[in-house]
Design a protein around this motif. Structure first.
Motif, short mmCIF file in Angstrom:
data_model
loop_
_atom_site.label_atom_id
_atom_site.label_comp_id
_atom_site.label_asym_id
_atom_site.label_seq_id
_atom_site.Cartn_x
_atom_site.Cartn_y
_atom_site.Cartn_z
N THR A 11 0.85 -1.19 0.00
CA THR A 11 0.00 0.00 0.00
C THR A 11 0.89 1.24 0.00
O THR A 11 2.09 1.15 0.29
N VAL A 12 0.30 2.39 -0.33
CA VAL A 12 1.08 3.63 -0.36
C VAL A 12 0.97 4.42 0.94
O VAL A 12 1.41 5.56 1.01
N THR A 13 0.37 3.85 1.95
CA THR A 13 0.19 4.59 3.20
C THR A 13 0.72 3.80 4.39
O THR A 13 1.11 2.64 4.26
N GLY A 14 0.72 4.46 5.55
CA GLY A 14 1.11 3.79 6.79
C GLY A 14 2.60 3.53 6.92
O GLY A 14 3.01 2.58 7.58
N SER A 15 3.43 4.38 6.34
CA SER A 15 4.88 4.15 6.35
C SER A 15 5.43 4.01 7.77
O SER A 15 5.31 4.93 8.59
N CYS A 30 6.35 7.23 10.75
CA CYS A 30 5.32 6.85 11.72
C CYS A 30 3.97 7.30 11.17
O CYS A 30 3.30 8.18 11.71
N GLY A 31 3.57 6.67 10.03
CA GLY A 31 2.43 7.18 9.28
C GLY A 31 1.12 6.46 9.54
O GLY A 31 1.09 5.33 10.03
N LEU A 32 0.04 7.14 9.21
CA LEU A 32 -1.30 6.57 9.28
C LEU A 32 -1.61 5.78 8.01
O LEU A 32 -1.21 6.18 6.91
N PHE A 33 -2.33 4.68 8.17
CA PHE A 33 -2.90 3.99 7.02
C PHE A 33 -4.14 4.76 6.56
O PHE A 33 -4.93 5.24 7.37
N GLN A 34 -4.31 4.84 5.25
CA GLN A 34 -5.45 5.53 4.66
C GLN A 34 -6.02 4.68 3.53
O GLN A 34 -5.39 3.75 3.06
N GLY A 35 -7.24 5.01 3.11
CA GLY A 35 -7.83 4.33 1.96
C GLY A 35 -8.78 3.22 2.35
O GLY A 35 -9.76 3.44 3.07
N ALA A 358 -5.32 7.03 -3.41
CA ALA A 358 -5.12 5.67 -2.93
C ALA A 358 -6.41 4.87 -3.04
O ALA A 358 -7.52 5.41 -2.93
N ALA A 359 -6.26 3.57 -3.27
CA ALA A 359 -7.42 2.67 -3.37
C ALA A 359 -8.29 2.80 -2.13
O ALA A 359 -7.81 2.89 -1.01
N GLY A 360 -9.61 2.81 -2.37
CA GLY A 360 -10.56 2.87 -1.26
C GLY A 360 -10.95 4.27 -0.84
O GLY A 360 -11.80 4.43 0.04
N THR A 361 -10.37 5.30 -1.46
CA THR A 361 -10.73 6.68 -1.11
C THR A 361 -11.79 7.20 -2.07
O THR A 361 -11.98 6.67 -3.17
N ARG A 362 -12.46 8.27 -1.67
CA ARG A 362 -13.43 8.90 -2.57
C ARG A 362 -12.73 9.43 -3.81
O ARG A 362 -13.29 9.41 -4.91
N GLY A 363 -11.51 9.92 -3.64
CA GLY A 363 -10.75 10.40 -4.79
C GLY A 363 -10.52 9.31 -5.81
O GLY A 363 -10.65 9.53 -7.02
N THR A 418 9.02 -0.45 -1.74
CA THR A 418 7.99 -0.22 -0.73
C THR A 418 7.08 0.92 -1.16
O THR A 418 7.22 1.48 -2.25
N HIS A 419 6.10 1.25 -0.31
CA HIS A 419 5.23 2.40 -0.52
C HIS A 419 4.62 2.42 -1.92
O HIS A 419 4.69 3.40 -2.66
N GLY A 420 3.96 1.30 -2.28
CA GLY A 420 3.28 1.23 -3.57
C GLY A 420 2.20 0.16 -3.54
O GLY A 420 2.28 -0.79 -2.76
N GLU A 421 1.19 0.32 -4.39
CA GLU A 421 0.21 -0.73 -4.55
C GLU A 421 0.91 -1.95 -5.16
O GLU A 421 1.96 -1.81 -5.81
N PRO A 422 0.39 -3.16 -4.96
CA PRO A 422 1.11 -4.36 -5.38
C PRO A 422 1.57 -4.36 -6.83
O PRO A 422 2.71 -4.74 -7.13
N VAL A 423 0.73 -3.94 -7.76
CA VAL A 423 1.11 -3.96 -9.17
C VAL A 423 2.23 -2.98 -9.44
O VAL A 423 3.21 -3.28 -10.14
N ALA A 424 2.13 -1.78 -8.87
CA ALA A 424 3.16 -0.77 -9.08
C ALA A 424 4.48 -1.21 -8.48
O ALA A 424 5.56 -1.03 -9.09
#
Length: 451
Positions: A11-15, A30-35, A358-363, A418-424
Motif C-alpha cells: 500500500t502507499v500509506t502507513g509508512s 510513523c504514518g497513518l494507514f489511509q484508503g 489511494a485505493a478505497g478513497t473517494r478520490g 515499498t510504498h506502492g500498490e502491489p502492481v506498481a
C-alpha cells in the motif's frame, strides 16, 4: 541490523520501518494507514511491540501517511526524541494537530447523526494528543551526521517532494541502509529536484508511480483550460488538494495564470486554514523551493482564506464561477467532502483531482468514474466533470525512480521496493532487476530482514 516493515508494504500509506540494533529500536516514519477500510483498521490495531520500547523516531517528511501515527504512538507510551528536518517540524506543527482536530470533528459528526457502528465513535487521537507529541521533536539540518541511538549514525539528504522532505541514510559498524522517502520530480512546479543518493548497502525505494509515467503536458496550460471551460458554463472548480505541497503549487499556478490573463479573474478560495498556514511556511523556507520572493508572495495572496465553519458552509451556496481548493487531497475527510456533496451533482461544475488517489478513497472512486459517492450516509450523484492534473504530481514516476537509483555511486546489495500498490511495486521491481541487475525484493507487511 534487523529491518521490519510495519507499514507501506502493499500500500502507499502507513509508512513505518523498524530498525533494531544491539537492543535499541529506531522507527523510520510513523504514518497513518489511509484508503481501504481493511487498511484503516490497522491504525486501531496494537503495534507488534511496546511503543515505550522504541528509542527514537525519524521522519522523512510531514505528510500524514508518514507522520500521522506519531500522536497515537506517544499516547501509547513513546517518549523518545523525534528527528526531522526543520521544515518538516514546522509543517508537522500544523498537520498533526489538524489531523487530531479532524478526527474529533468526524467522531462528533458521526455521533450526532448516528453514522458509526461504535457507541460512541472515538478519535484515534485528539488535537491535544498531537500537540503533546510535538514536544518530542528535535530538528536536524540536511547533510549533518547525528546519532539517534548509540552506534547508529544518520544523515538527511534532500528528496524534493514537499518542503523539508528527506531521504534518510543510516550507518552502523556493520553496514548502511538508505530510505528514499517520497521522492520528488526533476521538474516539479515548486520543489527543487531530489539530490543524488549516497552509497548504501541496502536501499528502500518508494514505488507510488512505479508502473507508470506521468503525462507529458504543460501543467499551467492544462489548468488554464480546466478553469476557463468551467467558468464559461458558469460552474465552480472544486479541488481536493493536499494542504501541504499540492495546495501551494496550485496557488502559484493560479496566480501566474491570472497575472498573464490566461484565466478569468474569478475568485479563488483556500478553504483550509492549515493550507494557508503551510503556505506561509513555504514563504519562510524559500531557500528550499524554486519560487523567488515575488512569486512566493503571489502564491500567498492569490486566494481568499476561509477560516470559520460558517464561511465554509457559505461557499456551498456559491452560484458564480470560482475555484475552491480544500483538503483532504483524497477526499477522505475534511471540508472538501462537504463541497463535493454540494457541487458534485451539478454538471456545470468540475472536480479536479490534483494528486495520487489511494485505493478505497473517494478520490480513487472519482478517478475511476464513479457515478455517485457515499458521503455522510447518503449517495450523492456525480454529474460534475471529473478530471485530473497528473502532471502536477509531487511523486517521481517510474522513469524518475529508476534514474534516481541509477545515480547511486555503487550497486547496493539489495533493493527493497515499498510504498506502492502491489502492481506498481512489482512492476518497479522487475524494471530495477532488468535495468540494473540488482537483487530486489517487494516489501511485505510485518516481514523482517537481517541487513
Amino acid at each position: 541490523m534487523r529491518l521490519t516493515f510495519l507499514g507501506a508494504a502493499g500500500t502507499v500509506t502507513g509508512s513505518k520501518y523498524l530498525l533494531e540494533h544491539e537492543g535499541r529500536r529506531l522507527l523510520v516514519d510513523c504514518g497513518l494507514f489511509q484508503g481501504l477500510k481493511v487498511l484503516r483498521l490497522r491504525n486501531r490495531e496494537p503495534l507488534p511491540l511496546d511503543a515505550a520500547a522504541i528509542d527514537a523516531v525519524v521522519l522523512t517528511h510531514a505528510h500524514i501517511d508518514h507522520s500521522g501515527y506519531l500522536p497515537a504512538l506517544a499516547r501509547q507510551g513513546f517518549r523518545g526524541p523525534v528527528y526531522s528536518t526543520p521544515a518538516t517540524r514546522d509543517l508537522a506543527g500544523l498537520m498533526l494537530p489538524d489531523a487530531g482536530h479532524l478526527q474529533e470533528e468526524d467522531a462528533a459528526y458521526d455521533n450526532r447523526h448516528g453514522l458509526s457502528k461504535h457507541r460512541p465513535a472515538l478519535p484515534l487521537y485528539t488535537e491535544e494528543d498531537a500537540r503533546q507529541s510535538l514536544r518530542l521533536f528535535q530538528p536536524r539540518p540536511f547533510h549533518e551526521d547525528f546519532e539517534p541511538i548509540p552506534g547508529v549514525r544518520l544523515r538527511f539528504t534532500r528528496a524534493g517532494h514537499i518542503l523539508g522532505a528527506a531521504s534518510v541514510h543510516v550507518a552502523w559498524d556493520g553496514g548502511t541502509v538508505l530510505f528514499s522517502g517520497d521522492l520528488g520530480r526533476d521538474d516539479d512546479v515548486l520543489m527543487r529536484p531530489p539530490e543524488a543518493p549516497p552509497a548504501a548497502d541496502h536501499v528502500l525505494v518508494e514505488s507510488t508511480y512505479g508502473d507508470r509515467r506521468h503525462v507529458e503536458a504543460d501543467t499551467a496550460t492544462v489548468l488554464a483550460g480546466i478553469v476557463a471551460r468551467t467558468a464559461a458554463r458558469g460552474g465552480i472548480v472544486v479541488v481536493p488538494a493536499f494542504a501541504v505541497g499540492r495546495a501551494q503549487a496550485l496557488l502559484h499556478l493560479l496566480h501566474e495564470l491570472k497575472q498573464e490573463g490566461r484565466i478569468p479573474d474569478l475568485p479563488v478560495f483556500l478553504n483550509s486554514p492549515m493550507a494557508a498556514d503551510a503556505t506561509e511556511i513555504y514563504h519562510r523556507h524559500r531557500a528550499e523551493h524554486r519560487l523567488d520572493d515575488q512569486q512566493s508572495a503571489g502564491m500567498c495572496r492569490v486566494a481568499r482564506i476561509v477560516n470559520s465553519v460558517e464561511e465554509s458552509e457559505r461557499l456551498n451556496r456559491l452560484r458564480v464561477p470560482a475555484v475552491i481548493i480544500s483538503a483532504s487531497g483524497m477526499a477522505t475527510g475534511g471540508r472538501v467532502v462537504h463541497h463535493l456533496k454540494a457541487f458534485a451533482p451539478d454538471a456545470r461544475n468540475t472536480i479536479l483531482l490534483a494528486g495520487y488517489q489511494a485505493a478505497g478513497t473517494r478520490g480513487a472512486a472519482l478517478a475511476g468514474g464513479a457515478s455517485q459517492l457515499r458521503i455522510h450516509g447518503e449517495d450523492v450523484p456525480v454529474r460534475a466533470e471529473v478530471t485530473s492534473l497528473g502532471s502536477i504530481s509531487a511523486h517521481a514516476d517510474r522513469a524518475e525512480l529508476l534514474a534516481w537509483l541509477g545515480r547511486l555511486p555503487r550497486p547496493p546489495r539489495r533493493v527493497f521496493v515499498t510504498h506502492g500498490e502491489p502492481v506498481a511495486a512489482d512492476s518497479l521491481r522487475q524494471a530495477i532487476e532488468e535495468r540494473h541487475g540488482w537483487p530486489c525484493t517487494v516489501a511485505e507487511h510485518l516481514h523482517a530482514h537481517e541487513l
